[in-house]
Design a protein around this motif. Structure first.
Motif, PDB file in Angstrom:
ATOM      1  N   LEU A  41       0.811  -1.234   0.000  1.00 62.14           N
ATOM      2  CA  LEU A  41       0.000   0.000   0.000  1.00 62.14           C
ATOM      3  C   LEU A  41       0.844   1.283   0.000  1.00 62.14           C
ATOM      4  O   LEU A  41       0.641   2.146  -0.872  1.00 62.14           O
ATOM      5  N   ILE A  45       1.063   4.004  -3.000  1.00 65.05           N
ATOM      6  CA  ILE A  45       0.636   5.388  -2.753  1.00 65.05           C
ATOM      7  C   ILE A  45       1.765   6.367  -3.127  1.00 65.05           C
ATOM      8  O   ILE A  45       1.552   7.319  -3.877  1.00 65.05           O
ATOM      9  N   THR A  49       1.449   8.510  -6.560  1.00 66.77           N
ATOM     10  CA  THR A  49       1.189   9.947  -6.398  1.00 66.77           C
ATOM     11  C   THR A  49       2.380  10.783  -6.838  1.00 66.77           C
ATOM     12  O   THR A  49       2.247  11.985  -7.036  1.00 66.77           O
ATOM     13  N   LEU A  84      -5.355  14.388   0.076  1.00 69.93           N
ATOM     14  CA  LEU A  84      -4.954  12.998  -0.153  1.00 69.93           C
ATOM     15  C   LEU A  84      -3.878  12.539   0.839  1.00 69.93           C
ATOM     16  O   LEU A  84      -3.907  11.401   1.319  1.00 69.93           O
ATOM     17  N   THR A  85      -2.945  13.452   1.175  1.00 70.93           N
ATOM     18  CA  THR A  85      -1.866  13.043   2.092  1.00 70.93           C
ATOM     19  C   THR A  85      -2.411  12.781   3.499  1.00 70.93           C
ATOM     20  O   THR A  85      -1.873  11.958   4.233  1.00 70.93           O
ATOM     21  N   CYS A  88      -4.555   9.209   2.793  1.00 74.15           N
ATOM     22  CA  CYS A  88      -3.826   8.007   2.340  1.00 74.15           C
ATOM     23  C   CYS A  88      -2.512   7.872   3.086  1.00 74.15           C
ATOM     24  O   CYS A  88      -1.437   8.100   2.515  1.00 74.15           O
ATOM     25  N   ASN A  89      -2.580   7.529   4.310  1.00 73.05           N
ATOM     26  CA  ASN A  89      -1.346   7.271   5.045  1.00 73.05           C
ATOM     27  C   ASN A  89      -1.514   6.035   5.929  1.00 73.05           C
ATOM     28  O   ASN A  89      -2.481   5.277   5.773  1.00 73.05           O
ATOM     29  N   LEU A  92      -4.790   4.390   7.423  1.00 79.92           N
ATOM     30  CA  LEU A  92      -5.711   3.504   6.693  1.00 79.92           C
ATOM     31  C   LEU A  92      -5.645   2.077   7.239  1.00 79.92           C
ATOM     32  O   LEU A  92      -6.611   1.320   7.150  1.00 79.92           O
TER      33      LEU A  92
END
Lengths: 261, 301
Positions: A41, A45, A49, A84-85, A88-89, A92
């Motif tokens: 993951l 990510i 990104t 998003l930062t 999505c870290n 999650l």
């Protein structure tokens, strides 16, 4: 040959139950999938990104979403950014852990294996305690693998590893990770209790756990910031322990009152 | 000592009384045939005994101690409904888990022993979900036998078994009770099979135990009858109906049954001597458990 469940000896009871649960965990593919996802993951990510970015309103140039590898672990401010930062870290993983707990426990009841366990064991607390320990261990593995994945992903994406730039130090990163791991115990306990409520209905326990997780999600960056100290660690450890004891007792009551088949 | 002693057991599911004041005694070393219609409360009672559902009220004792006592519960082997196995795991790994659950020392040796007992040695590496119904049932029995339990609770264990499977099952249960002092509580709708091994019976209906008796008592309660076939069945039946107190016509076998106390020869000579009816087939028999059970159910209704 005779059955050796000395039910009056708590230590022996817990030991055999832990043996069953650890053995079961490593015999089922779900744990490997979860560990694999935890590792992949952050790599996905950070690498993905790296190719995306929002345009700077003044210069019009693309600005990378993640500038530092530590953003995949958290932020130093303690608040939760809604970009998003912020979403999505590593946080999650709490949802992933919750889903894993519900699936793991639910499978005991769906397969009917719970009959074998609870016929021999009259003390439901053994089951709760063992599940808490085993699933927390899996959660620790997931968090550590995410950290490793973040390092790998950051290296591939060429992100900065500068701690000072994000207002953290090596010690605070360690404290942050330990806090996050201890806080996972809160999610494990909640998911375990809801899995005991849902039993065969895994979908129900997953839905309820995700709902409960959403309520706690915004708290996580505040409790486990990048610049965490010993106080954060103690707070998370105490919170985790309190939830484990309180909800463990509740789960015990639930299992004593309901039909296990 | 009694292996199981149940006093005034109640289990309600909402408004429904699944078990309604049940009293039951299973002596140690017995094979207790637990019989009843679908929904009569057999499985619920068994689940209560195994601690899988909490009773609403009542008392359950295992070997003289409360059924929640951990020491006694560790002595139970169970097969209720279906074996509790993870479908995607191999039979061997499923059994390893149960062996660990029971705290068995020589796991591999013990698993091989019980798999051999149910003739499932070759199925150890199969995924459980790929096993046939009969295989699953045998594996379920092997599960229950792990660790030499002192009490076996088996709910419909012979469903899905072939003739060989049933024979093996009989042999295992007889060996366990006669040579290892094990007690077996077994519920089944295949009464013919049950009759071959059971030493005690409990007949349940509507959550209450209608009758509890030993095999000897059942034997004494099952009347002997004369069965016959005659050249002129209609005439023979009419004569018998007039002459004897209880006469039935078995349509399935096409024979007349006379339940009065008389010998086969007396019946034949009465028909031939007084009415000239030639008897072509003649014999005496006892009513089976199945017939006894059906009669009892009819009486209840």
């Amino acid at each position: 040959m005779s059955v050796n469940v000395k039910n009056n000896d708590f230590g022996k009871r817990l030991k055999t139950m832990l043996r069953v649960d650890f053995r079961r965990m490593f015999l089922t593919p779900t744990v490997y999938i979860m560990l694999g996802v935890s590792l992949a993951l952050p790599i996905l990510i950070l690498v993905m990104t790296g190719f995306m970015g929002e345009a700077d309103p003044e210069t019009g140039e693309a600005v990378a979403m993640f500038t530092s590898v530590w953003q995949a672990i958290g932020s130093a401010g303690g608040g939760m950014s809604m970009d998003l930062t912020g979403m999505c870290n590593i946080n999650l993983l709490y949802f992933l852990v919750a889903i894993f707990v519900c699936v793991f426990v639910g499978e005991d009841f769906r397969s009917g294996y719970a009959k074998n366990i609870f016929t021999v064991r009259s003390k439901k607390l053994d089951y709760i305690l063992s599940k808490t320990i085993v699933l927390f261990t899996a959660a620790v593995g997931m968090f550590l693998l995410f950290f490793v994945g973040a390092m790998i992903g950051g290296s591939i994406a060429g992100l900065s590893f500068d701690l000072a730039a994000v207002g953290a130090s090596a010690g605070s990163i360690i404290a942050c990770m330990i806090s996050k791991i201890f806080f996972a115990l809160v999610f494990v306990s909640i998911a375990l209790t809801l899995a005991c409520v849902g039993r065969q209905k895994v979908w129900l326990s997953v839905l309820c756990t995700l709902g409960a997780g959403m309520l706690l999600f915004t708290m996580i960056p505040m409790i486990t910031p990048l610049n965490a100290g010993i106080l954060h660690v103690i707070m998370c450890a105490a919170g985790g322990a309190l939830f484990a004891v309180g909800l463990g007792a509740l789960s015990n009551v639930i299992l004593n009152k309901v039909s296990l088949v | 000592m009694n292996a199981i002693e149940i006093r005034n057991l109640h289990k309600d599911f909402g408004e429904k009384h699944a078990v309604d004041g049940l009293n039951m005694t299973v002596p140690e070393g017995a094979i207790y045939g637990f019989i009843g219609e679908n929904g009569s409360g057999k499985s619920t009672t068994e689940k209560c005994i195994c601690g899988l559902i909490p009773p609403t009220s009542g008392e359950i004792k295992l070997f003289g101690k409360d059924h929640k006592d951990g020491e006694e519960r560790g002595k139970i082997g169970v097969l209720i409904e279906a074996p509790g196995c993870f479908p995607n795991m191999s039979v061997w790994n499923n059994m390893k888990l149960q062996a660990a659950n029971l705290g068995i020392k020589n796991e591999n040796e013990e698993i091989r022993r019980v798999l051999h007992l149910v003739r499932m040695d070759g199925a150890a590496s199969n995924k459980f979900k790929n096993c046939s119904l009969g295989m699953k049932q045998r594996i379920g029995i092997a599960f229950a036998l792990l660790g030499d339990p002192k009490l076996l609770v088996l709910d419909e264990p012979i469903n899905g078994l072939d003739a060989d499977g049933m024979r093996i099952m009989r042999e295992i249960l007889l060996d366990l009770t006669q040579n290892h002092g094990c007690t077996v509580l077994i519920s089944s709708h295949i009464l013919g099979e049950l009759e071959k091994i059971a030493t005690h019976y409990g007949i349940i209906r509507g959550g209450r135990l209608l009758k509890e008796m030993t095999a000897q008592e059942l034997n004494a309660s099952c009347p002997t009858y004369v069965h016959l076939k005659a050249a002129d069945m209609n005439k023979a039946l009419a004569v018998c109906n007039n002459a004897f107190a209880r006469v039935e016509f078995d349509e399935e076998r096409g024979e007349i049954r006379i339940y009065d106390k008389l010998s086969a020869e007396e019946a034949a000579s009465y028909l031939f001597g007084n009415f000239g009816i030639a008897v072509t087939e003649l014999g005496t028999a006892k009513i089976s458990l199945e017939e006894y059970y059906i009669d009892l159910m009819k009486e209840g209704k």
